[in-house]
Scaffold this motif. Structure first.
Motif, PDB file in Angstrom:
ATOM      1  N   LEU A  65       0.816  -1.209   0.000  1.00 57.63           N
ATOM      2  CA  LEU A  65       0.000   0.000   0.000  1.00 57.63           C
ATOM      3  C   LEU A  65       0.851   1.260   0.000  1.00 57.63           C
ATOM      4  O   LEU A  65       0.447   2.298  -0.520  1.00 57.63           O
ATOM      5  CB  LEU A  65      -0.953   0.001   1.194  1.00 57.63           C
ATOM      6  CG  LEU A  65      -2.025  -1.071   1.170  1.00 57.63           C
ATOM      7  CD1 LEU A  65      -2.837  -1.040   2.458  1.00 57.63           C
ATOM      8  CD2 LEU A  65      -2.928  -0.923  -0.034  1.00 57.63           C
ATOM      9  N   TRP A  66       2.049   1.206   0.572  1.00 59.00           N
ATOM     10  CA  TRP A  66       2.925   2.380   0.643  1.00 59.00           C
ATOM     11  C   TRP A  66       3.610   2.657  -0.699  1.00 59.00           C
ATOM     12  O   TRP A  66       3.671   3.785  -1.148  1.00 59.00           O
ATOM     13  CB  TRP A  66       3.971   2.193   1.732  1.00 59.00           C
ATOM     14  CG  TRP A  66       4.901   3.358   1.828  1.00 59.00           C
ATOM     15  CD1 TRP A  66       6.179   3.437   1.346  1.00 59.00           C
ATOM     16  CD2 TRP A  66       4.623   4.638   2.403  1.00 59.00           C
ATOM     17  NE1 TRP A  66       6.713   4.662   1.600  1.00 59.00           N
ATOM     18  CE2 TRP A  66       5.768   5.426   2.264  1.00 59.00           C
ATOM     19  CE3 TRP A  66       3.506   5.180   3.037  1.00 59.00           C
ATOM     20  CZ2 TRP A  66       5.837   6.723   2.711  1.00 59.00           C
ATOM     21  CZ3 TRP A  66       3.589   6.477   3.492  1.00 59.00           C
ATOM     22  CH2 TRP A  66       4.736   7.226   3.331  1.00 59.00           C
ATOM     23  N   TYR A  67       4.110   1.622  -1.355  1.00 52.20           N
ATOM     24  CA  TYR A  67       4.909   1.808  -2.563  1.00 52.20           C
ATOM     25  C   TYR A  67       4.099   1.855  -3.856  1.00 52.20           C
ATOM     26  O   TYR A  67       4.641   2.205  -4.903  1.00 52.20           O
ATOM     27  CB  TYR A  67       5.969   0.714  -2.677  1.00 52.20           C
ATOM     28  CG  TYR A  67       7.095   0.886  -1.690  1.00 52.20           C
ATOM     29  CD1 TYR A  67       7.977   1.951  -1.795  1.00 52.20           C
ATOM     30  CD2 TYR A  67       7.276   0.001  -0.648  1.00 52.20           C
ATOM     31  CE1 TYR A  67       8.998   2.126  -0.888  1.00 52.20           C
ATOM     32  CE2 TYR A  67       8.292   0.162   0.271  1.00 52.20           C
ATOM     33  CZ  TYR A  67       9.160   1.234   0.139  1.00 52.20           C
ATOM     34  OH  TYR A  67      10.170   1.406   1.039  1.00 52.20           O
ATOM     35  N   PHE A  68       2.836   1.483  -3.817  1.00 46.73           N
ATOM     36  CA  PHE A  68       2.049   1.428  -5.043  1.00 46.73           C
ATOM     37  C   PHE A  68       0.734   2.178  -4.896  1.00 46.73           C
ATOM     38  O   PHE A  68       0.124   2.197  -3.837  1.00 46.73           O
ATOM     39  CB  PHE A  68       1.732  -0.029  -5.419  1.00 46.73           C
ATOM     40  CG  PHE A  68       2.936  -0.854  -5.744  1.00 46.73           C
ATOM     41  CD1 PHE A  68       3.482  -0.817  -7.013  1.00 46.73           C
ATOM     42  CD2 PHE A  68       3.515  -1.661  -4.790  1.00 46.73           C
ATOM     43  CE1 PHE A  68       4.591  -1.571  -7.319  1.00 46.73           C
ATOM     44  CE2 PHE A  68       4.626  -2.423  -5.081  1.00 46.73           C
ATOM     45  CZ  PHE A  68       5.168  -2.375  -6.354  1.00 46.73           C
ATOM     46  N   ASP A  69       0.298   2.793  -5.989  1.00 42.15           N
ATOM     47  CA  ASP A  69      -1.053   3.308  -6.119  1.00 42.15           C
ATOM     48  C   ASP A  69      -1.858   2.244  -6.851  1.00 42.15           C
ATOM     49  O   ASP A  69      -1.327   1.538  -7.711  1.00 42.15           O
ATOM     50  CB  ASP A  69      -1.072   4.605  -6.933  1.00 42.15           C
ATOM     51  CG  ASP A  69      -0.500   5.776  -6.164  1.00 42.15           C
ATOM     52  OD1 ASP A  69      -0.600   5.785  -4.925  1.00 42.15           O
ATOM     53  OD2 ASP A  69       0.054   6.686  -6.809  1.00 42.15           O
ATOM     54  N   PHE A  70      -3.113   2.110  -6.534  1.00 38.43           N
ATOM     55  CA  PHE A  70      -3.919   1.108  -7.221  1.00 38.43           C
ATOM     56  C   PHE A  70      -5.271   1.686  -7.591  1.00 38.43           C
ATOM     57  O   PHE A  70      -5.747   2.640  -6.994  1.00 38.43           O
ATOM     58  CB  PHE A  70      -4.080  -0.169  -6.393  1.00 38.43           C
ATOM     59  CG  PHE A  70      -4.696   0.031  -5.041  1.00 38.43           C
ATOM     60  CD1 PHE A  70      -6.053  -0.120  -4.860  1.00 38.43           C
ATOM     61  CD2 PHE A  70      -3.920   0.360  -3.949  1.00 38.43           C
ATOM     62  CE1 PHE A  70      -6.627   0.049  -3.627  1.00 38.43           C
ATOM     63  CE2 PHE A  70      -4.480   0.529  -2.704  1.00 38.43           C
ATOM     64  CZ  PHE A  70      -5.835   0.379  -2.545  1.00 38.43           C
ATOM     65  N   GLU A  71      -5.840   1.097  -8.620  1.00 43.75           N
ATOM     66  CA  GLU A  71      -7.145   1.509  -9.136  1.00 43.75           C
ATOM     67  C   GLU A  71      -7.820   0.285  -9.738  1.00 43.75           C
ATOM     68  O   GLU A  71      -7.155  -0.719 -10.005  1.00 43.75           O
ATOM     69  CB  GLU A  71      -6.985   2.603 -10.189  1.00 43.75           C
ATOM     70  CG  GLU A  71      -6.176   2.178 -11.384  1.00 43.75           C
ATOM     71  CD  GLU A  71      -5.858   3.324 -12.328  1.00 43.75           C
ATOM     72  OE1 GLU A  71      -5.539   3.028 -13.486  1.00 43.75           O
ATOM     73  OE2 GLU A  71      -5.921   4.484 -11.917  1.00 43.75           O
ATOM     74  N   LYS A  82       0.390   0.539  -9.763  1.00 45.12           N
ATOM     75  CA  LYS A  82       1.413   1.362 -10.406  1.00 45.12           C
ATOM     76  C   LYS A  82       2.308   1.937  -9.321  1.00 45.12           C
ATOM     77  O   LYS A  82       1.846   2.299  -8.250  1.00 45.12           O
ATOM     78  CB  LYS A  82       0.771   2.515 -11.185  1.00 45.12           C
ATOM     79  CG  LYS A  82      -0.122   2.060 -12.304  1.00 45.12           C
ATOM     80  CD  LYS A  82      -0.756   3.228 -12.988  1.00 45.12           C
ATOM     81  CE  LYS A  82      -1.724   2.724 -14.047  1.00 45.12           C
ATOM     82  NZ  LYS A  82      -2.473   3.791 -14.675  1.00 45.12           N
ATOM     83  N   THR A  83       3.607   2.002  -9.588  1.00 46.56           N
ATOM     84  CA  THR A  83       4.515   2.538  -8.584  1.00 46.56           C
ATOM     85  C   THR A  83       4.237   4.016  -8.362  1.00 46.56           C
ATOM     86  O   THR A  83       3.893   4.749  -9.294  1.00 46.56           O
ATOM     87  CB  THR A  83       5.982   2.364  -9.006  1.00 46.56           C
ATOM     88  OG1 THR A  83       6.170   2.945 -10.278  1.00 46.56           O
ATOM     89  CG2 THR A  83       6.362   0.902  -9.054  1.00 46.56           C
ATOM     90  N   ARG A  84       4.370   4.437  -7.110  1.00 41.45           N
ATOM     91  CA  ARG A  84       4.160   5.829  -6.774  1.00 41.45           C
ATOM     92  C   ARG A  84       5.304   6.648  -7.322  1.00 41.45           C
ATOM     93  O   ARG A  84       6.449   6.211  -7.344  1.00 41.45           O
ATOM     94  CB  ARG A  84       4.097   6.006  -5.258  1.00 41.45           C
ATOM     95  CG  ARG A  84       2.795   5.555  -4.674  1.00 41.45           C
ATOM     96  CD  ARG A  84       2.733   5.687  -3.184  1.00 41.45           C
ATOM     97  NE  ARG A  84       3.362   6.902  -2.670  1.00 41.45           N
ATOM     98  CZ  ARG A  84       3.489   7.164  -1.381  1.00 41.45           C
ATOM     99  NH1 ARG A  84       3.059   6.326  -0.493  1.00 41.45           N
ATOM    100  NH2 ARG A  84       4.053   8.266  -0.991  1.00 41.45           N
ATOM    101  N   GLY A  85       5.019   7.869  -7.710  1.00 44.92           N
ATOM    102  CA  GLY A  85       6.054   8.733  -8.276  1.00 44.92           C
ATOM    103  C   GLY A  85       6.960   9.365  -7.251  1.00 44.92           C
ATOM    104  O   GLY A  85       8.087   9.722  -7.535  1.00 44.92           O
ATOM    105  N   ASP A  86       6.505   9.519  -6.009  1.00 40.66           N
ATOM    106  CA  ASP A  86       7.281  10.240  -5.006  1.00 40.66           C
ATOM    107  C   ASP A  86       8.121   9.348  -4.111  1.00 40.66           C
ATOM    108  O   ASP A  86       8.731   9.819  -3.172  1.00 40.66           O
ATOM    109  CB  ASP A  86       6.356  11.093  -4.146  1.00 40.66           C
ATOM    110  CG  ASP A  86       5.331  10.284  -3.378  1.00 40.66           C
ATOM    111  OD1 ASP A  86       5.146   9.109  -3.730  1.00 40.66           O
ATOM    112  OD2 ASP A  86       4.730  10.833  -2.447  1.00 40.66           O
ATOM    113  N   VAL A  87       8.164   8.048  -4.369  1.00 33.91           N
ATOM    114  CA  VAL A  87       8.925   7.144  -3.493  1.00 33.91           C
ATOM    115  C   VAL A  87      10.196   6.732  -4.181  1.00 33.91           C
ATOM    116  O   VAL A  87      10.311   6.491  -5.307  1.00 33.91           O
ATOM    117  CB  VAL A  87       8.081   5.906  -3.123  1.00 33.91           C
ATOM    118  CG1 VAL A  87       8.893   4.930  -2.302  1.00 33.91           C
ATOM    119  CG2 VAL A  87       6.849   6.338  -2.392  1.00 33.91           C
TER     120      VAL A  87
END
Length: 69
Positions: A14-20, A64-69
């Motif tokens: 949940l921390w490293y990825f965004d999901f939809e 999808k990987t988060r952009g800010d991590v």
């Protein structure tokens, strides 16, 4: 110990990825049905069912990987 490890896996996911929801029909699996009046008429909500056995129907997600991590 195994429960702790499982919690860490979920937390890091949940921390490293965004999901939809997945695009198209696979993203609609497990959603409500329009016109149903028993609380299951919400299209954008994943519906949970209370049963004595283990069953599930969705949700299908895209990570999808988060952009800010």
């Amino acid at each position: 110990m195994a429960y702790l490890e499982a919690r860490l896996v979920v937390a890091r996911t949940l921390w490293y990825f965004d999901f939809e929801p997945a695009p198209g029909k696979p993203g609609e699996v497990g959603s409500g049905f329009s016109g149903v009046g028993d609380g299951r008429g919400r299209d954008a909500e994943y519906q949970l069912y209370d049963v004595f056995i283990s069953i599930h129907d969705g949700p299908n997600l895209v990570f999808k990987t988060r952009g800010d991590v």
